[in-house]
Design a protein around this motif. Structure first.
Motif: not given
Length: 210
Positions: A21-22, A26-28, A35-37, A47
């Motif tokens: 997730m970091k 994957n944060m977008k 963001s966030p996802t 995501y």
């Protein structure tokens, strides 16, 4: 002892999810970039933001199996899917078909996306996968819940009708050719017969004059 192993596996899965997730990609959100996802499409291993997640809910689980990005909601197998996928991988794959230009409601219904899901599942399950990806034209065709989209079915019907028409034309041409051959052969026989008769007539007349 077995309980300890299970707890260890769950902890490792949770740690893995936190790492995934970091990752910047994957944060977008894969679909809109915001963001966030807060959602994950498990079978696509991507995501999503809240807004796009709501769209995915309407697609059906065969096209997008949606779950909240929560340690409590995700199972170990779900996290394994995400480990083998991610927004970066899907984006890289989709670039060949320009999937980012396809609206969300249709993107995951394309033949290309279906191929990606099947391939991903094979990797997760450790199965051999020898199927070739669709070409650029076939890849962007849209599927329905039960198979190819209606437009595709109509195209196939047209192709079938055209093929039948060509077959019929070929058969008719063969028939006409055979008939022409027969007529030509009959005409040749008539000419030969008439030539023979004419020759005999001339010969008889010559004898009579002598």
């Amino acid at each position: 002892y077995m309980g300890d192993i299970k707890i260890k596996q769950e902890m490792e899965a949770i740690t893995s999810l936190e790492i995934l997730m970091k990752e910047p990609d994957n944060m977008k959100c894969i679909d809109c970039g915001s963001s966030p996802t807060i959602f994950a499409s498990i079978n696509n291993a991507v995501y999503l933001c809240e807004k796009c997640g709501e769209i995915h809910k309407t697609l059906g689980p065969q096209f997008s199996s949606l779950k909240p990005l929560s340690k409590e909601k995700l199972e170990e197998k779900d996290i394994i899917f995400l480990q083998h996928g991610g927004n970066g991988k899907f984006e890289k794959f989709g670039a060949a078909y320009r999937l980012q230009t396809v609206e969300t409601a249709n993107k995951y219904r394309t033949n290309a996306a279906q191929f990606y899901r099947i391939q991903l599942q094979a990797v997760v399950e450790g199965k051999q996968f020898d199927i070739l990806p669709p070409d650029a034209v076939e890849g962007v065709k849209i599927m329905t819940d039960n198979g190819p989209k209606e437009e595709t079915k109509k195209e196939e019907k047209k192709k079938g009708a055209l093929a039948k028409g060509i077959d019929s034309l070929v058969k008719n041409t063969k028939v006409l050719t055979e008939k022409s051959k027969e007529k030509f052969s009959a005409a040749q026989k008539t000419v030969a017969s008439n030539t023979k008769k004419a020759g005999k007539f001339v010969a008889d007349k010559t004898k009579a004059q002598l």
